[in-house]
Design an enzyme around this catalytic site. Structure first.
Site, mmCIF file in Angstrom:
data_model
loop_
_atom_site.group_PDB
_atom_site.id
_atom_site.type_symbol
_atom_site.label_atom_id
_atom_site.label_comp_id
_atom_site.label_asym_id
_atom_site.label_seq_id
_atom_site.Cartn_x
_atom_site.Cartn_y
_atom_site.Cartn_z
ATOM 1 N N HIS A 141 -25.840 22.417 0.358
ATOM 2 C CA HIS A 141 -26.107 22.977 -0.966
ATOM 3 C C HIS A 141 -25.186 24.156 -1.270
ATOM 4 O O HIS A 141 -24.919 24.968 -0.390
ATOM 5 C CB HIS A 141 -27.571 23.439 -1.038
ATOM 6 C CG HIS A 141 -27.969 23.957 -2.361
ATOM 7 N ND1 HIS A 141 -28.198 23.152 -3.448
ATOM 8 C CD2 HIS A 141 -28.153 25.231 -2.802
ATOM 9 C CE1 HIS A 141 -28.524 23.880 -4.490
ATOM 10 N NE2 HIS A 141 -28.510 25.161 -4.110
ATOM 11 N N LYS A 198 -0.020 5.211 -6.162
ATOM 12 C CA LYS A 198 -1.055 5.230 -7.205
ATOM 13 C C LYS A 198 -1.904 6.485 -7.110
ATOM 14 O O LYS A 198 -2.158 7.171 -8.103
ATOM 15 C CB LYS A 198 -1.907 3.961 -7.065
ATOM 16 C CG LYS A 198 -3.069 3.810 -8.042
ATOM 17 C CD LYS A 198 -4.359 4.416 -7.547
ATOM 18 C CE LYS A 198 -4.845 3.902 -6.214
ATOM 19 N NZ LYS A 198 -5.404 2.575 -6.251
ATOM 20 N N GLU A 227 -25.504 16.161 -1.723
ATOM 21 C CA GLU A 227 -26.881 16.342 -1.262
ATOM 22 C C GLU A 227 -27.865 15.466 -2.029
ATOM 23 O O GLU A 227 -28.974 15.206 -1.557
ATOM 24 C CB GLU A 227 -27.294 17.804 -1.356
ATOM 25 C CG GLU A 227 -27.439 18.341 -2.767
ATOM 26 C CD GLU A 227 -27.840 19.808 -2.789
ATOM 27 O OE1 GLU A 227 -28.817 20.181 -2.092
ATOM 28 O OE2 GLU A 227 -27.191 20.592 -3.514
ATOM 29 N N CYS A 281 0.821 -1.214 0.000
ATOM 30 C CA CYS A 281 0.000 0.000 0.000
ATOM 31 C C CYS A 281 0.853 1.262 0.000
ATOM 32 O O CYS A 281 0.655 2.164 -0.803
ATOM 33 C CB CYS A 281 -0.933 -0.001 1.201
ATOM 34 S SG CYS A 281 -1.941 1.496 1.311
ATOM 35 N N CYS A 305 -1.537 1.697 -3.020
ATOM 36 C CA CYS A 305 -2.526 2.764 -2.840
ATOM 37 C C CYS A 305 -1.933 4.169 -2.855
ATOM 38 O O CYS A 305 -2.418 5.057 -3.560
ATOM 39 C CB CYS A 305 -3.276 2.572 -1.521
ATOM 40 S SG CYS A 305 -3.586 0.873 -1.060
ATOM 41 N N TYR A 325 -9.808 -3.008 -10.908
ATOM 42 C CA TYR A 325 -9.588 -1.599 -10.557
ATOM 43 C C TYR A 325 -8.186 -1.121 -10.892
ATOM 44 O O TYR A 325 -7.987 0.029 -11.288
ATOM 45 C CB TYR A 325 -9.931 -1.344 -9.083
ATOM 46 C CG TYR A 325 -9.037 -2.012 -8.065
ATOM 47 C CD1 TYR A 325 -7.965 -1.322 -7.525
ATOM 48 C CD2 TYR A 325 -9.275 -3.316 -7.637
ATOM 49 C CE1 TYR A 325 -7.149 -1.914 -6.583
ATOM 50 C CE2 TYR A 325 -8.464 -3.907 -6.693
ATOM 51 C CZ TYR A 325 -7.401 -3.214 -6.172
ATOM 52 O OH TYR A 325 -6.579 -3.808 -5.239
ATOM 53 N N GLU A 375 -7.569 2.061 -13.279
ATOM 54 C CA GLU A 375 -6.875 3.221 -12.704
ATOM 55 C C GLU A 375 -5.665 3.616 -13.532
ATOM 56 O O GLU A 375 -5.451 4.809 -13.811
ATOM 57 C CB GLU A 375 -6.465 2.904 -11.262
ATOM 58 C CG GLU A 375 -7.657 2.876 -10.313
ATOM 59 C CD GLU A 375 -7.332 2.318 -8.938
ATOM 60 O OE1 GLU A 375 -8.157 2.488 -8.024
ATOM 61 O OE2 GLU A 375 -6.263 1.681 -8.775
#
Length: 496
Positions: free
Chosen positions: A469, A78, A474, A70, A75, A210, A214
């Site tokens: 908002h 990357k 939302e 990682c 991770c 993935y 990616e």
């Protein structure tokens, strides 16, 4: 002094020779899971040793580094490259926001690569410091298990030293594997992809997971030509089909060439580059060919068979709900067990291990509603069940709520790229059992949604929540109209 262990409410009986162990716990592998288990066990009073291979950005059977996949080659680096690639689209979008940008904007791959390397070196040092601060003894070398309570560490100079421990924890992670295709030695894995000396102007990526998606986004975002090959009709098998379709459209919209239901059959080195032959007989030439076709548990060199530790056909260590193997003194966490192969899951398993073995709190890892993200551009994030999984597991009717829209930012920039958000609701209980989003900031938004699902929030509670908002987030609390109802179909019972 050896510590007491609680499992299923029973305290391990202290044995007369406990004091003869070198350690209460010895961990093989100092990645995310191993470091977490070592630190937390030490914080509970255990005497802990841990071993890890010497540092290098590209792993092999003899090099690795504290921090593991990682931090060093997964991770973290990357995501740094994803950030770098995102600026390509941001610069395009900025013009309609009034920014006068020179047409000749240059990108320097080597500069970003050096910054990435600096960061993983910094993190490697931090992980070492965390171990030292917890009084965990770190050994640099390759560990293998030679007995139920004994680990052999082969040091850098080749000498071997044995250490005994009441408990041994396997936390060796996984390693990228290549399919058996003629010329596969010409291809690279994600390890090398994060440390290429030259930017690949022409890239071929094989895989639909993935990692493949990616890297296709990364290299295309930096200006490269990318051809992505995958076996299924859509990439990202196992994710919600509606989201998979949108990811595919977004990849194509940003210029990635998709080749669904296509594999590679042969790679050949030529003067122009690597010649790639597809299963449909097409030829491509690339500077780099990335195989992102899965990872295998990194357990082959641990001597597990000789010790009697059971593994499955893929080499994953078999464990119970407490991460304990069939040998009572040997445990395993993380990708080496091939449960849910995510860094936060390895951290959870490691925490549960430390609580169970040294904290006096027997704890099983909870794999329900584990959120995850695919950092393509824009990203995809999910938690809970996909629509397909929900239908398979349903005991009653389901309600599906969706919202597809052009993000506010895109209305000015002119980028034609929709965001899609989705909630799956069990009609009988009103509980939200699945959520997914593909669009900017999806991972950041989904982490908050994951808490709601963990708390078994209902759709009514989502609806009663006041939104922020203006934001994309939302939409998750303003989806009032059912997109579709899926009627429950009882599965036929059979004795066959």
């Amino acid at each position: 002094m050896a510590r007491k262990m609680l499992v299923d409410g029973e305290v391990d009986k202290a044995t007369a020779d406990e004091a003869n162990y070198d350690f209460d716990l010895f961990v093989i592998g100092a990645g995310s899971g191993g470091v977490r288990a070592a630190r937390f066990s030490a914080n509970n009073g255990a005497k802990v040793g841990i071993c890890e291979l010497p540092f290098h950005p590209i792993s092999s059977e003899e090099i690795g580094g504290v921090g593991g996949t990682c931090v060093i080659r997964g991770c973290v680096p990357k995501k740094i490259l994803v950030y770098g690639a995102t600026y390509g689209g941001e610069l395009e979008d900025a013009r309609n926001y009034g920014w006068e940008i020179n047409e000749n904007v240059d990108f320097t791959w080597k500069k970003l690569l050096q910054k990435k390397t600096d960061e993983i070196l910094r993190l490697n040092s931090i992980y070492k410091r965390l171990l030292a601060n917890a009084a965990v003894k770190l050994y640099e070398g390759e560990g293998r298990i030679v007995g139920p309570n004994e680990v052999e560490v082969r040091q850098i100079d080749g000498t071997k030293i044995n250490y005994t421990a009441k408990h041994i924890l396997i936390a060796t992670g996984s390693r990228a594997q290549k399919p058996n295709i003629p010329g596969n030695e010409l291809a690279i894995t994600s390890d090398e992809a994060l440390s290429l000396e030259e930017f690949p102007k022409r890239a071929v990526v094989l895989g639909g997971g993935y990692i493949a998606v990616e890297f296709a986004s990364i290299w295309r975002g930096m200006g490269g030509t990318v051809d992505l090959f995958f076996r299924k009709e859509l990439p990202l098998r196992g994710f919600d089909d509606e989201m998979r379709a949108l990811v595919a459209r977004n990849l194509e919209g940003r210029g990635v060439n998709l080749h669904p239901q296509t594999s590679l059959t042969k790679l050949t080195k030529t003067d122009e580059g690597i010649k790639v032959m597809s299963s449909h007989g097409e030829e491509f030439v690339a500077d780099v060919v990335l195989f992102a076709t899965g990872r295998n548990p990194n357990t082959k060199r641990l001597n597990l068979e000789a010790v009697g530790v059971e593994v499955d056909q893929a080499g994953a260590v078999k464990v119970d709900e407490y991460s304990r193997t069939n040998i009572p003194s040997i445990w395993a966490v993380g990708d080496a067990t091939n449960r849910i192969n995510l860094t936060p899951v390895a951290l959870m398993e490691a925490t549960c291990f430390a609580n169970t073995v040294f904290g006096g709190k027997p704890t099983k890892a909870d794999y329900t509603n584990v959120a995850c993200a695919v950092f393509c551009i824009p990203p995809l994030a999910v938690v809970g069940l996909s629509e397909e999984e929900a239908v398979e597991k349903a005991t009653g009717d389901l309600l599906v709520f969706t919202s597809g829209f052009n993000p506010m930012k895109n209305t000015i920039s002119g980028r034609q790229e929709k965001t899609l958000m989705k909630l799956i609701v069990d009609e009988k209980t009103d509980k939200v059992i699945g959520a997914s989003m593909c669009g900017p900031d999806a991972a950041e938004i989904m982490q908050g949604i994951a808490i709601a699902l963990k708390c078994e929030a209902t759709k009514a509670q989502f609806d009663s929540t006041v939104g922020i908002h203006p934001s994309s987030a939302e939409e998750f609390v303003t989806m009032r109209t059912v997109t579709r109802r899926i009627a429950y179909k009882a599965k036929p019972k059979t004795n066959l």
